[in-house]
Design an enzyme around this catalytic site. Structure first.
Site, PDB file in Angstrom:
ATOM      1  CG  LEU A 141      -2.604  -0.976   1.186  1.00  0.00           C
ATOM      2  CD1 LEU A 141      -2.677  -1.237   2.604  1.00  0.00           C
ATOM      3  CD2 LEU A 141      -3.310  -1.241   0.376  1.00  0.00           C
ATOM      4  CG  ASP A 142       0.466   4.634  -3.040  1.00  0.00           C
ATOM      5  OD1 ASP A 142       1.562   3.672  -3.717  1.00  0.00           O
ATOM      6  OD2 ASP A 142      -0.301   4.678  -3.781  1.00  0.00           O
ATOM      7  CB  VAL A 143       3.985   6.140   2.143  1.00  0.00           C
ATOM      8  CG1 VAL A 143       4.196   7.021   3.795  1.00  0.00           C
ATOM      9  CG2 VAL A 143       5.246   5.294   2.084  1.00  0.00           C
ATOM     10  CB  THR A 145      -2.737   3.792   0.949  1.00  0.00           C
ATOM     11  OG1 THR A 145      -3.254   5.116  -0.488  1.00  0.00           O
ATOM     12  CG2 THR A 145      -4.511   3.544   0.674  1.00  0.00           C
TER      13      THR A 145
END
Length: 309
Positions: A141-143, A145
């Site tokens: 997951l993106d930082v 998100t």
């Protein structure tokens, strides 16, 4: 002692006339900057003569390069990660509710907390193959998100889940608060995603990008925004943020992709309203279908309360 490796090869015909720095970068997977530094240090020769970076190659000449020393492998730093809850764990898998501001694993230039570091601090042992800094990582997951993320704890878990994500048999469900009201209320966005043509640090819908499909459905509509449930068929970087922005409905709190900063301020948001709420997959050991859900974090819950009122 040095562990730098020397590589010697005849210049292939396909590189005839190419600049030396560009050719070295392409042949050895280096950046142009690193290639230029090697040339400046005299570590690149053509027929035993030190080269200049702007020299042009001639097919058949002997190119010799003293490659840079390999970087030290990154290792997760065991440290408690505030707000990272363990949602489920057994000998094969660990599911966490990843907070915003936490990376999945260590990367060059990232000095913040990581999921793997948090698991190590909590006493979990990851026994899988792969680079040490990414052991057990089958998804990211993106930082920026938050939400549910599964990590493989065993070799069996790693191989089965890695294949499941590759074959798209994992069901990934997100909730997103987006500006405005999408029309239609239920829809599919099928648009390739690639690097933004004028801003390489973000992404965009592009003709030559990678295939990407996003399904959405409006769950709740408000005066200025809508809460969507989103299912991803593919997993491109920033996919939901790019696709929703491309149809004129960026995630609230996401100025990178065109959101209204005034609305985010009123809702108390300092990041995009996007959360991975549910992950469904076949358990690597039992073969049973399982679904793991992650509750909203406080900042997203607060924003919803404000916009509902």
């Amino acid at each position: 002692m040095t562990n730098r490796e020397t590589r010697t090869l005849p210049v292939p015909e396909g590189l005839e006339g190419m600049r030396v720095d560009a050719a070295v970068a392409r042949l050895f997977g280096l950046s142009r900057t690193v290639a230029a530094d090697l040339i400046a240090e005299g570590d690149v020769t053509i027929d035993a003569v030190p080269s200049m970076k702007s020299d042009r190659l001639t097919a058949g000449t002997m190119l010799e390069v003293l490659l840079p020393a390999p970087e030290e492998p990154l290792e997760p730093v065991a440290e408690h990660v505030e707000g990272m809850d363990i949602l489920y764990s057994d000998r094969d898998i660990i599911a966490v509710n990843k907070p915003v501001g936490v990376a999945a694993h260590p990367t060059v230039g990232w000095e913040g907390p990581t999921v793997l570091g948090g698991l190590a601090a909590a006493g979990f042992r990851i026994s899988t193959s792969g680079p040490p800094e990414r052991k057990g990582i089958v998804q990211r997951l993106d930082v920026g998100t938050s939400g549910v993320m599964v990590v493989a704890a065993s070799e069996r878990g790693y191989s089965v889940l890695k294949r499941a994500f590759k074959e798209r048999t994992v069901e990934k469900t997100y909730h997103a608060l987006v500006q405005g009201l999408p029309d239609p209320l239920t829809g599919t966005i099928d648009a390739a995603i690639g690097r933004h043509p004028s801003a390489g640090w973000k992404f965009a819908v592009t003709a030559d990008g990678k295939h990407a499909i996003t399904h959405y459905e409006v769950v709740e509509a408000f005066r200025e925004a809508s809460l969507l449930e989103i299912h991803l068929e593919t997993g491109r970087t920033h996919q939901i943020r790019v696709h929703m922005a491309s149809i004129g409905h960026p995630c609230v709190g996401d100025p990178m992709y065109g959101s209204d900063p005034n609305l985010a301020k009123r809702l108390g948001l300092i990041r995009q309203w996007l959360h991975a709420v549910r992950l469904g997959f076949t358990h690597p050991a039992t073969g049973d279908w399982m679904e793991i859900e992650a509750p909203y974090p406080d900042d997203l819950s607060h924003a919803l309360e404000v916009i509902r009122s």
